[in-house]
Design a protein around this motif. Structure first.
Motif, PDB file in Angstrom:
ATOM      1  N   ILE A 158      40.138 -20.812  -8.439  1.00  0.00           N
ATOM      2  CA  ILE A 158      40.498 -22.191  -8.055  1.00  0.00           C
ATOM      3  C   ILE A 158      41.655 -22.728  -8.895  1.00  0.00           C
ATOM      4  O   ILE A 158      42.183 -23.790  -8.622  1.00  0.00           O
ATOM      5  CB  ILE A 158      39.293 -23.174  -8.053  1.00  0.00           C
ATOM      6  N   ASP A 159      42.046 -21.947  -9.902  1.00  0.00           N
ATOM      7  CA  ASP A 159      43.225 -22.287 -10.697  1.00  0.00           C
ATOM      8  C   ASP A 159      44.520 -21.835 -10.034  1.00  0.00           C
ATOM      9  O   ASP A 159      45.603 -22.191 -10.477  1.00  0.00           O
ATOM     10  CB  ASP A 159      43.152 -21.591 -12.069  1.00  0.00           C
ATOM     11  N   GLU A 160      44.409 -21.019  -8.986  1.00  0.00           N
ATOM     12  CA  GLU A 160      45.615 -20.518  -8.298  1.00  0.00           C
ATOM     13  C   GLU A 160      46.292 -21.692  -7.578  1.00  0.00           C
ATOM     14  O   GLU A 160      45.615 -22.619  -7.110  1.00  0.00           O
ATOM     15  CB  GLU A 160      45.230 -19.462  -7.254  1.00  0.00           C
ATOM     16  N   PRO A 161      47.641 -21.631  -7.488  1.00  0.00           N
ATOM     17  CA  PRO A 161      48.388 -22.760  -6.911  1.00  0.00           C
ATOM     18  C   PRO A 161      47.934 -23.163  -5.500  1.00  0.00           C
ATOM     19  O   PRO A 161      47.913 -24.347  -5.170  1.00  0.00           O
ATOM     20  CB  PRO A 161      49.834 -22.263  -6.869  1.00  0.00           C
TER      21      PRO A 161
ATOM     22  N   THR B  98      39.389 -29.769 -13.023  1.00  0.00           N
ATOM     23  CA  THR B  98      40.607 -29.673 -12.197  1.00  0.00           C
ATOM     24  C   THR B  98      40.913 -30.990 -11.472  1.00  0.00           C
ATOM     25  O   THR B  98      41.993 -31.165 -10.941  1.00  0.00           O
ATOM     26  CB  THR B  98      40.467 -28.576 -11.105  1.00  0.00           C
ATOM     27  N   GLY B  99      39.931 -31.892 -11.415  1.00  0.00           N
ATOM     28  CA  GLY B  99      40.155 -33.162 -10.724  1.00  0.00           C
ATOM     29  C   GLY B  99      39.785 -33.130  -9.247  1.00  0.00           C
ATOM     30  O   GLY B  99      40.044 -34.080  -8.520  1.00  0.00           O
ATOM     31  N   HIS B 100      39.178 -32.032  -8.794  1.00  0.00           N
ATOM     32  CA  HIS B 100      38.699 -31.995  -7.407  1.00  0.00           C
ATOM     33  C   HIS B 100      37.339 -32.671  -7.332  1.00  0.00           C
ATOM     34  O   HIS B 100      36.690 -32.908  -8.349  1.00  0.00           O
ATOM     35  CB  HIS B 100      38.534 -30.538  -6.943  1.00  0.00           C
ATOM     36  N   ARG B 101      36.914 -32.985  -6.095  1.00  0.00           N
ATOM     37  CA  ARG B 101      35.518 -33.368  -5.931  1.00  0.00           C
ATOM     38  C   ARG B 101      34.991 -32.788  -4.632  1.00  0.00           C
ATOM     39  O   ARG B 101      35.764 -32.488  -3.728  1.00  0.00           O
ATOM     40  CB  ARG B 101      35.326 -34.880  -6.006  1.00  0.00           C
ATOM     41  N   LEU B 102      33.666 -32.617  -4.565  1.00  0.00           N
ATOM     42  CA  LEU B 102      33.077 -32.047  -3.360  1.00  0.00           C
ATOM     43  C   LEU B 102      33.053 -33.113  -2.277  1.00  0.00           C
ATOM     44  O   LEU B 102      32.544 -34.207  -2.493  1.00  0.00           O
ATOM     45  CB  LEU B 102      31.640 -31.582  -3.628  1.00  0.00           C
ATOM     46  N   ASP B 103      33.605 -32.783  -1.100  1.00  0.00           N
ATOM     47  CA  ASP B 103      33.564 -33.717   0.031  1.00  0.00           C
ATOM     48  C   ASP B 103      32.302 -33.506   0.850  1.00  0.00           C
ATOM     49  O   ASP B 103      31.748 -34.463   1.385  1.00  0.00           O
ATOM     50  CB  ASP B 103      34.772 -33.497   0.944  1.00  0.00           C
ATOM     51  N   ALA B 104      31.897 -32.246   0.992  1.00  0.00           N
ATOM     52  CA  ALA B 104      30.759 -31.948   1.858  1.00  0.00           C
ATOM     53  C   ALA B 104      30.205 -30.567   1.549  1.00  0.00           C
ATOM     54  O   ALA B 104      30.927 -29.697   1.057  1.00  0.00           O
ATOM     55  CB  ALA B 104      31.204 -31.982   3.328  1.00  0.00           C
TER      56      ALA B 104
ATOM     57  N   PHE C 123      40.095 -26.701  -1.365  1.00  0.00           N
ATOM     58  CA  PHE C 123      39.651 -25.349  -0.989  1.00  0.00           C
ATOM     59  C   PHE C 123      38.255 -25.428  -0.394  1.00  0.00           C
ATOM     60  O   PHE C 123      37.544 -26.427  -0.556  1.00  0.00           O
ATOM     61  CB  PHE C 123      39.649 -24.419  -2.214  1.00  0.00           C
ATOM     62  N   LEU C 124      37.908 -24.345   0.299  1.00  0.00           N
ATOM     63  CA  LEU C 124      36.562 -24.226   0.834  1.00  0.00           C
ATOM     64  C   LEU C 124      35.893 -23.040   0.130  1.00  0.00           C
ATOM     65  O   LEU C 124      36.489 -21.970   0.035  1.00  0.00           O
ATOM     66  CB  LEU C 124      36.629 -23.964   2.335  1.00  0.00           C
ATOM     67  N   LEU C 125      34.702 -23.246  -0.362  1.00  0.00           N
ATOM     68  CA  LEU C 125      33.959 -22.162  -1.006  1.00  0.00           C
ATOM     69  C   LEU C 125      32.963 -21.575  -0.017  1.00  0.00           C
ATOM     70  O   LEU C 125      32.207 -22.311   0.615  1.00  0.00           O
ATOM     71  CB  LEU C 125      33.222 -22.686  -2.244  1.00  0.00           C
ATOM     72  N   ASP C 126      33.003 -20.254   0.112  1.00  0.00           N
ATOM     73  CA  ASP C 126      32.084 -19.557   1.025  1.00  0.00           C
ATOM     74  C   ASP C 126      31.203 -18.631   0.185  1.00  0.00           C
ATOM     75  O   ASP C 126      31.694 -17.690  -0.427  1.00  0.00           O
ATOM     76  CB  ASP C 126      32.928 -18.777   2.042  1.00  0.00           C
ATOM     77  N   GLY C 127      29.918 -18.953   0.120  1.00  0.00           N
ATOM     78  CA  GLY C 127      28.991 -18.089  -0.631  1.00  0.00           C
ATOM     79  C   GLY C 127      28.886 -18.450  -2.098  1.00  0.00           C
ATOM     80  O   GLY C 127      28.370 -17.679  -2.904  1.00  0.00           O
TER      81      GLY C 127
END
Ligand code: AMP
Length: 186
Positions: A67-70, A98-104, A76-80
């Motif tokens: 998730i550190d990749e540009p 990283t400053g992201h948050r989970l939307d769903a 991003f979507l995480l699968d598994g």
């Protein structure tokens, strides 16, 4: 989320494409490492072949690097992933950083008998080493013990979206889009 054979990988690719973000599949990354014979692949393979989870530390650090990749910066979507409570906590820490948050959190629900049928079919088509009957049974058991409890965690956070995973692939995709398209972007 969803039990083995629920259609996570298939749907993850459509959803990621729809939102213009990468689908990060821990299973795919492990499989790529196994076929390239990397040290990570060598470590992961024995767990995967037995239907066991790869240890949390190994999986977590792989996701942290990915998730550190540009390309993952806009989202991003995480699968598994996450698949264990420890991974849930680790993910919270990572995205806090990283400053992201989970939307769903999308969970695909599918009847057990349908799952076995699908997995045996996939074994014939894709030849995945972990789609034999014994290993499938172990993967289902682990999902029930270690991963299904995460559903309640995310329900409590108000993030859970349950989607009926039965039926044509396209229909399931449309159900997911309909549920996700009404969520405000972060
Ligand atoms: P999948 O393609 O998602 O079914 O994953 C295939 C296999 O990779 C699993 O049965 C595990 O051995 C391993 N794996 C994938 N994701 C994880 C995870 N989040 N934690 C531990 N092991 C995982």
């Amino acid at each position: 989320m969803g039990p083995p054979g629920a259609g996570k990988g298939t749907q993850a690719k459509f959803v990621a494409q729809h939102f213009g973000i990468p689908a990060i599949s821990t299973g795919d990354i492990f499989r790529a490492n196994v076929s390239e014979g990397t040290p990570l692949g060598k470590e992961a393979q024995r767990y995967m072949d037995a239907g066991e989870y790869v240890p949390d530390e190994v999986t977590n650090s792989m996701v942290r690097n990915r998730i550190d990749e540009p390309d993952a910066v806009p989202g991003f979507l995480l699968d598994g992933y996450p698949r264990t409570l420890a991974q849930v906590e680790e993910l919270d820490g990572m995205i806090g950083f990283t400053g992201h948050r989970l939307d769903a959190v999308v969970v695909l629900t599918v009847d057990d008998d349908v799952l076995v049928e699908r997995l045996l079919q996939r074994a014939a088509v894709e030849g995945r080493a972990d789609d034999t009957e014994d290993v499938v049974r172990r993967r289902q058991e682990l999902y029930g013990e270690q991963t299904a409890p995460l559903i309640e965690v995310y329900r409590d956070r108000g993030l859970l979206i349950e989607i009926d995973g039965l039926g044509e692939v396209d229909d399931v995709t449309q159900r997911i889009f309909a549920a996700l398209d009404v969520i405000p972007e972060s």
